[in-house]
Enzyme design. Structure first.
Site, PDB file in Angstrom:
ATOM      1  N   ASP A  25     -18.285  18.295  10.650  1.00 22.78           N
ATOM      2  CA  ASP A  25     -18.152  17.787  11.956  1.00 22.78           C
ATOM      3  C   ASP A  25     -18.409  18.819  13.039  1.00 22.78           C
ATOM      4  O   ASP A  25     -18.044  19.944  12.689  1.00 22.78           O
ATOM      5  CB  ASP A  25     -16.676  16.962  12.040  1.00 22.78           C
ATOM      6  CG  ASP A  25     -16.698  15.913  13.326  1.00 22.78           C
ATOM      7  OD1 ASP A  25     -17.660  15.056  13.155  1.00 22.78           O
ATOM      8  OD2 ASP A  25     -15.989  16.207  14.141  1.00 22.78           O
TER       9      ASP A  25
ATOM     10  N   ARG B   9     -23.561  26.300  13.253  1.00 21.10           N
ATOM     11  CA  ARG B   9     -23.678  25.821  11.882  1.00 21.10           C
ATOM     12  C   ARG B   9     -24.160  26.678  10.836  1.00 21.10           C
ATOM     13  O   ARG B   9     -23.526  26.964   9.637  1.00 21.10           O
ATOM     14  CB  ARG B   9     -24.877  24.735  11.971  1.00 21.10           C
ATOM     15  CG  ARG B   9     -25.031  24.014  10.567  1.00 21.10           C
ATOM     16  CD  ARG B   9     -25.547  22.755  10.606  1.00 21.10           C
ATOM     17  NE  ARG B   9     -24.913  21.651  11.395  1.00 21.10           N
ATOM     18  CZ  ARG B   9     -25.329  21.395  12.827  1.00 21.10           C
ATOM     19  NH1 ARG B   9     -26.257  21.959  13.351  1.00 21.10           N
ATOM     20  NH2 ARG B   9     -24.414  20.637  13.282  1.00 21.10           N
TER      21      ARG B   9
HETATM   22  P1  ITT Z   1     -22.514  12.765  10.430  1.00 20.29           P
HETATM   23  O1  ITT Z   1     -23.036  11.766   9.573  1.00 20.29           O
HETATM   24  O2  ITT Z   1     -22.690  14.142   9.448  1.00 20.29           O
HETATM   25  O3  ITT Z   1     -21.090  12.633  11.015  1.00 20.29           O
HETATM   26  P2  ITT Z   1     -23.159  12.961  13.171  1.00 20.29           P
HETATM   27  O4  ITT Z   1     -24.407  13.080  13.911  1.00 20.29           O
HETATM   28  O5  ITT Z   1     -22.509  11.668  13.316  1.00 20.29           O
HETATM   29  O6  ITT Z   1     -23.611  13.053  11.503  1.00 20.29           O
HETATM   30  P3  ITT Z   1     -20.996  14.531  14.105  1.00 20.29           P
HETATM   31  O7  ITT Z   1     -19.831  13.145  14.339  1.00 20.29           O
HETATM   32  O8  ITT Z   1     -20.729  15.633  13.697  1.00 20.29           O
HETATM   33  O9  ITT Z   1     -22.375  14.246  13.572  1.00 20.29           O
HETATM   34  O10 ITT Z   1     -21.431  14.599  15.722  1.00 20.29           O
HETATM   35  C1  ITT Z   1     -22.017  15.900  16.144  1.00 20.29           C
HETATM   36  C2  ITT Z   1     -22.792  15.437  17.487  1.00 20.29           C
HETATM   37  O11 ITT Z   1     -22.693  16.583  18.187  1.00 20.29           O
HETATM   38  C3  ITT Z   1     -24.209  15.374  16.935  1.00 20.29           C
HETATM   39  O12 ITT Z   1     -24.499  14.062  16.888  1.00 20.29           O
HETATM   40  C4  ITT Z   1     -25.043  15.994  18.066  1.00 20.29           C
HETATM   41  O13 ITT Z   1     -24.849  15.038  19.110  1.00 20.29           O
HETATM   42  C5  ITT Z   1     -23.965  16.893  18.536  1.00 20.29           C
HETATM   43  N1  ITT Z   1     -24.285  18.331  17.701  1.00 20.29           N
HETATM   44  C6  ITT Z   1     -23.517  18.796  16.711  1.00 20.29           C
HETATM   45  N2  ITT Z   1     -24.430  20.086  16.410  1.00 20.29           N
HETATM   46  C7  ITT Z   1     -25.526  20.179  17.036  1.00 20.29           C
HETATM   47  C8  ITT Z   1     -26.497  21.054  17.048  1.00 20.29           C
HETATM   48  O14 ITT Z   1     -26.722  22.087  16.212  1.00 20.29           O
HETATM   49  N3  ITT Z   1     -27.723  20.536  17.938  1.00 20.29           N
HETATM   50  C9  ITT Z   1     -27.453  19.857  18.958  1.00 20.29           C
HETATM   51  N4  ITT Z   1     -26.387  18.795  18.793  1.00 20.29           N
HETATM   52  C10 ITT Z   1     -25.339  18.852  18.021  1.00 20.29           C
END
Ligand code: ITT
Length: 181
Positions: free
Chosen positions: A63, A164
């Site tokens: 997350d 990350r």
């Molecule tokens: P999962 O299925 O792994 O949960 P997700 O996209 O729903 O994928 P998250 O719930 O962890 O992931 O939400 C993280 C959000 O934060 C992601 O959708 C991006 O909008 C933002 N984010 C996280 N890491 C990022 C990165 O390295 N670069 C840009 N945006 C990022």
């Protein structure tokens, strides 16, 4: 191969880019898992793992979130939702003169026990979107000490600096010392 349970191909690509040269491989398992509404990313992955561990012996989840420092907790655990609703242009309009921001990542590796690895990167919000790489907030985030946004970097360059990448470094260290004590 250990399944990485995620719906986000951008995350998976960054995991693959980081882990493959180290001889570590994960497979992408494109499915959702319950995400509890919590203040911390760690609580989100611990809850997800408590549900997934009922059916899986080994897996990885992650997350992560983007945080605009002068607006505490925002968008934080709501990063995905805010990105999909007001979008990057909406976020840019909310940022004032203090442009500091950071990303956080929390990876959980489960092997009968939950192991948590965290990473963070600080920087600033760009004044406009730049670049086409990465995903999410990458076009508007400039890591400290650099002048390009994450979206203007290759996945390998981003991993060297990113939340990350830092969390992956801890996880890779753990997996390697466990496999070769
Ligand atoms: P999962 O299925 O792994 O949960 P997700 O996209 O729903 O994928 P998250 O719930 O962890 O992931 O939400 C993280 C959000 O934060 C992601 O959708 C991006 O909008 C933002 N984010 C996280 N890491 C990022 C990165 O390295 N670069 C840009 N945006 C990022």
């Amino acid at each position: 191969m250990i399944p990485f349970i995620t719906t986000n191909e951008g995350k998976f690509e960054e995991f693959r880019t980081f882990l493959e040269p180290l001889g570590l491989q994960l497979s992408m398992s494109d499915r959702e898992y319950p995400e509890v509404q919590a203040d911390s990313l760690e609580d989100v992955v611990l809850y997800g793992a408590s549900v997934l561990s009922r059916e899986l012996d080994e897996f990885v989840i992650e997350d992560s979130g983007f945080f605009i420092d002068p607006i505490p907790g925002f968008p934080g655990v709501y990063s995905k939702h805010i990105h999909g609703s007001i979008g990057l242009d909406g976020v840019l309009k909310l940022v004032g003169t203090d442009r500091r921001a950071h990303f956080e990542a929390c990876i959980l590796y489960y092997d009968g026990t939950s192991h948590v690895f965290k990473g963070e990167v600080t920087g600033t919000v760009a004044t406009e979107r730049r670049g086409t790489g990465g995903f999410g907030y990458d076009p508007i985030f400039i890591p400290d000490g650099h002048d390009r946004t994450f979206a203007e970097m290759t996945p390998a360059e981003k991993n060297e600096l990113s939340h990350r990448g830092r969390a992956l470094e801890s996880m890779a260290g753990f997996l390697r010392s466990r496999d070769r004590p």
